[in-house]
Design a protein around this motif. Structure first.
Motif, PDB file in Angstrom:
ATOM      1  N   THR A 155      -6.581  -7.463  -4.004  1.00 16.42           N
ATOM      2  CA  THR A 155      -5.172  -7.854  -3.939  1.00 16.42           C
ATOM      3  C   THR A 155      -4.390  -6.755  -3.246  1.00 16.42           C
ATOM      4  N   VAL A 156      -3.594  -7.125  -2.273  1.00 23.82           N
ATOM      5  CA  VAL A 156      -2.822  -6.146  -1.508  1.00 23.82           C
ATOM      6  C   VAL A 156      -1.624  -5.677  -2.330  1.00 23.82           C
ATOM      7  N   ALA A 157      -1.522  -4.367  -2.514  1.00 24.56           N
ATOM      8  CA  ALA A 157      -0.411  -3.798  -3.283  1.00 24.56           C
ATOM      9  C   ALA A 157       0.263  -2.653  -2.557  1.00 24.56           C
ATOM     10  N   PHE A 172      -0.879  -5.398   4.387  1.00 30.58           N
ATOM     11  CA  PHE A 172       0.340  -4.596   4.250  1.00 30.58           C
ATOM     12  C   PHE A 172       0.357  -3.666   5.459  1.00 30.58           C
ATOM     13  N   PRO A 173       0.955  -4.117   6.562  1.00 28.90           N
ATOM     14  CA  PRO A 173       0.819  -3.393   7.830  1.00 28.90           C
ATOM     15  C   PRO A 173       1.775  -2.224   7.983  1.00 28.90           C
ATOM     16  N   SER A 174       1.468  -1.396   8.957  1.00 26.90           N
ATOM     17  CA  SER A 174       2.346  -0.291   9.307  1.00 26.90           C
ATOM     18  C   SER A 174       3.651  -0.828   9.868  1.00 26.90           C
ATOM     19  N   GLY A 175       4.757  -0.198   9.503  1.00 30.25           N
ATOM     20  CA  GLY A 175       6.046  -0.562  10.058  1.00 30.25           C
ATOM     21  C   GLY A 175       6.763  -1.694   9.346  1.00 30.25           C
ATOM     22  N   LEU A 176       6.181  -2.263   8.294  1.00 28.86           N
ATOM     23  CA  LEU A 176       6.825  -3.337   7.543  1.00 28.86           C
ATOM     24  C   LEU A 176       7.058  -2.896   6.104  1.00 28.86           C
ATOM     25  N   ASN A 198       4.540  -7.202  -4.940  1.00 28.73           N
ATOM     26  CA  ASN A 198       4.649  -7.150  -6.403  1.00 28.73           C
ATOM     27  C   ASN A 198       4.435  -8.517  -7.042  1.00 28.73           C
ATOM     28  N   THR A 199       4.999  -9.562  -6.424  1.00 32.52           N
ATOM     29  CA  THR A 199       4.887 -10.911  -6.975  1.00 32.52           C
ATOM     30  C   THR A 199       3.879 -11.777  -6.234  1.00 32.52           C
TER      31      THR A 199
END
Length: 233
Positions: A155-157, A172-176, A198-199
């Protein structure tokens, strides 16, 4: 101060003395708009760089300003550069290779100018623009994310992570400030959505996104092998 045309047509380097620090953004904006090529401002520190980069947004909105910062850590330090800093640096290097559509000003610092960077080919190879309708294979995308320095999780956190759930890629990319959710139909990218890590709920839709690496260091097999051999030496 001498006329802008006289400065640009000078056959030898000129020194503009007694230019107040608060006037530097205005002077550089005028020079960049009048110059045929790209204007470059090398600031003494990050504060001066940000001042010159932010001010033209008010009195020269047509000016394309590219900000190229230095690392927020020392070379060979045990701490790695912040992900946000690497994202800004890689985005700047990528934009410098694109065709200019108008006056352009590159703002950087002495420390950033002294640092080594990747070759233009490496930058083009490691950056990928994502748009709905494009085709990219599942294994190709996973390989790209691994080369870009992203870590695979369930899960991406946190920034720099990605997860794969069937036809959906969460990154979860760079710059965002939010996560990026890619929904595929086969090898075709159908939608790009933002989501809250988070959600895990979607918060918006994007028309395109420039996927930047999570690290300036390449993580392909050749680079790892070269590092190991030189580390032993």
């Amino acid at each position: 101060m001498p006329d802008v045309g006289r400065i640009l047509s000078a056959s030898a380097p000129l020194t503009l003395a007694s230019v107040a620090r608060g006037s530097q953004p205005l002077v550089m904006a005028d020079l960049a708009r009048a110059a045929k090529g790209r204007a470059v401002f090398v600031a003494a520190d990050d504060a001066a760089m940000r001042a010159v980069a932010e001010a033209p947004q008010f009195f020269a909105p047509e000016l394309d300003v590219i900000e190229f910062p230095a690392w927020d850590c020392l070379p060979y330090d045990r701490a790695s550069p912040a992900l946000s800093v690497s994202a800004r640096r890689l985005s700047a290097l990528y934009r410098l290779q694109a065709a200019r559509k108008g006056p352009q000003l590159l703002v950087t610092t002495i420390n950033a100018a002294l640092q080594r960077v990747q070759t233009p080919f490496r930058i083009r190879e490691s950056v990928r623009e994502l748009k709905p309708g494009m085709e990219i294979g599942r294994e190709s995308l996973i390989g790209l994310l691994q080369r870009q320095g992203y870590s695979r999780t369930d899960t991406v956190a946190d920034a720099g992570e990605y997860a794969v759930r069937g036809s959906i890629f969460d990154i979860f990319p760079s710059g965002l400030e939010a996560g990026l959710r890619l929904d595929f139909f086969g090898d075709e990218l159908e939608t790009l959505r933002l989501f809250d890590p988070n959600t895990q709920r979607s918060t918006g839709v994007l028309d395109s996104h420039l996927l930047l690496p999570a690290s300036e260091a390449q993580h392909d097999e050749d680079t790892v092998k070269r590092f190991r051999s030189r580390y032993r030496e």
